[in-house]
Design an enzyme around this catalytic site. Structure first.
Site, PDB file in Angstrom:
ATOM      1  N   ASP A 299      -0.955   4.062   5.618  1.00  0.00           N
ATOM      2  CA  ASP A 299      -0.659   5.349   6.254  1.00  0.00           C
ATOM      3  C   ASP A 299      -0.041   5.049   7.622  1.00  0.00           C
ATOM      4  O   ASP A 299      -0.658   4.358   8.437  1.00  0.00           O
ATOM      5  CB  ASP A 299      -1.951   6.134   6.407  1.00  0.00           C
ATOM      6  CG  ASP A 299      -1.732   7.555   6.906  1.00  0.00           C
ATOM      7  OD1 ASP A 299      -0.717   7.798   7.592  1.00  0.00           O
ATOM      8  OD2 ASP A 299      -2.593   8.407   6.640  1.00  0.00           O
TER       9      ASP A 299
ATOM     10  N   GLU B 237      -6.321  -7.961   0.876  1.00  0.00           N
ATOM     11  CA  GLU B 237      -5.363  -6.869   1.019  1.00  0.00           C
ATOM     12  C   GLU B 237      -6.100  -5.685   1.613  1.00  0.00           C
ATOM     13  O   GLU B 237      -7.059  -5.175   1.034  1.00  0.00           O
ATOM     14  CB  GLU B 237      -4.737  -6.466  -0.318  1.00  0.00           C
ATOM     15  CG  GLU B 237      -3.696  -5.363  -0.125  1.00  0.00           C
ATOM     16  CD  GLU B 237      -3.147  -4.787  -1.412  1.00  0.00           C
ATOM     17  OE1 GLU B 237      -2.262  -3.909  -1.323  1.00  0.00           O
ATOM     18  OE2 GLU B 237      -3.606  -5.185  -2.510  1.00  0.00           O
TER      19      GLU B 237
ATOM     20  N   ASP C  16     -10.498  -0.992  -0.116  1.00  0.00           N
ATOM     21  CA  ASP C  16     -10.086   0.411  -0.038  1.00  0.00           C
ATOM     22  C   ASP C  16     -11.349   1.267   0.017  1.00  0.00           C
ATOM     23  O   ASP C  16     -12.418   0.847  -0.447  1.00  0.00           O
ATOM     24  CB  ASP C  16      -9.226   0.800  -1.241  1.00  0.00           C
ATOM     25  CG  ASP C  16      -8.315   1.989  -0.926  1.00  0.00           C
ATOM     26  OD1 ASP C  16      -7.117   1.773  -0.651  1.00  0.00           O
ATOM     27  OD2 ASP C  16      -8.808   3.139  -0.945  1.00  0.00           O
TER      28      ASP C  16
ATOM     29  N   ASP D 177       7.543   1.357   4.018  1.00  0.00           N
ATOM     30  CA  ASP D 177       8.780   2.127   3.922  1.00  0.00           C
ATOM     31  C   ASP D 177       9.048   2.886   5.214  1.00  0.00           C
ATOM     32  O   ASP D 177      10.134   3.443   5.391  1.00  0.00           O
ATOM     33  CB  ASP D 177       8.673   3.138   2.780  1.00  0.00           C
ATOM     34  CG  ASP D 177       7.521   4.114   3.020  1.00  0.00           C
ATOM     35  OD1 ASP D 177       7.780   5.263   3.403  1.00  0.00           O
ATOM     36  OD2 ASP D 177       6.353   3.706   2.856  1.00  0.00           O
TER      37      ASP D 177
END
Length: 221
Positions: A121, A47, A72, A157
């Protein structure tokens, strides 16, 4: 630096499921994640931009016969994911603290079987296009690290990023969109079950105010 955050950074340095700069294993596991880190020859899923690790841990819980890594740059976020995985006693999940741009330094060619990109982002400014995680630059990097025909997923989104991704894939030779939807949770087909099964806290908040979640599953070769 707040004391709690400092404590978590110190804690990360002792956790075997977290790989980060300063540890001997950093940049030494490329091509050997299954054998040297997981010690299990299962398919490997990454991921990119895992945040607090909700998705990485959720996938690991759902699929005990696969290995999962969350990537991350934020150490505190990775600490949360690691803590959640430990509470669930999961052994098929780990975390890497690094920037996505440096993926090639951490993974060997064809080492990954699957990649998830969850709520990245969107980088809406034109000058930041190359930093979008579905830009041609990153797609080329993913293709190098994935097995032939390896699967990728994007959940977002953001309408602009979603449309940009579809357009970029349409222009890329060899890329193939398997399925996509502009409103994931309105879908009832089994082909969307995996994408619907896990919701991050961020995702739940957007759904609560009526923002539809977009999803696309694709291959690069």
């Amino acid at each position: 630096m707040p004391r709690v955050k400092l404590h978590r950074f110190t804690d990360n340095a002792t956790r075997p499921d977290i790989i980060e700069p300063g540890k001997p294993e950093y940049e030494q596991l490329g091509g050997r994640w299954r054998t040297d880190f997981f010690k299990a020859p299962y398919p490997l899923t990454l991921e990119v931009g895992c945040g607090k690790g909700e998705y990485t841990v959720g996938l690991a819980q759902r699929h005990p016969g696969r290995n999962f890594l969350g990537l991350d740059i934020k150490g505190e976020r990775i600490w949360r994911g690691s803590t959640r995985a430990a509470e669930m006693e999961l052994t098929n999940v780990g975390f890497v603290r690094m920037r996505a741009e440096a993926l090639a330094a951490q993974f060997g060619p064809g080492e990954l079987d699957e990649i998830w990109i969850t709520f990245p982002d969107p980088r809406p400014r034109d000058r930041d296009i190359k930093r979008r995680l579905t830009s041609p630059r990153f797609l080329a990097l993913y293709e190098q690290l994935l097995t032939s025909g390896g699967l990728l997923h994007l959940k977002t989104d953001n309408e602009g990023l979603f449309e940009y991704t579809l357009e970029t894939l349409a222009a890329r030779p060899g890329a193939r969109v398997e399925r996509f939807t502009r409103d994931l949770y309105s879908e009832t087909g089994e082909e969307f079950t995996e994408a619907q099964a896990i919701q991050t806290n961020f995702e739940s908040k957007y759904r609560a105010v009526g923002v539809p979640i977009k999803y696309v599953q694709f291959r690069l070769s």
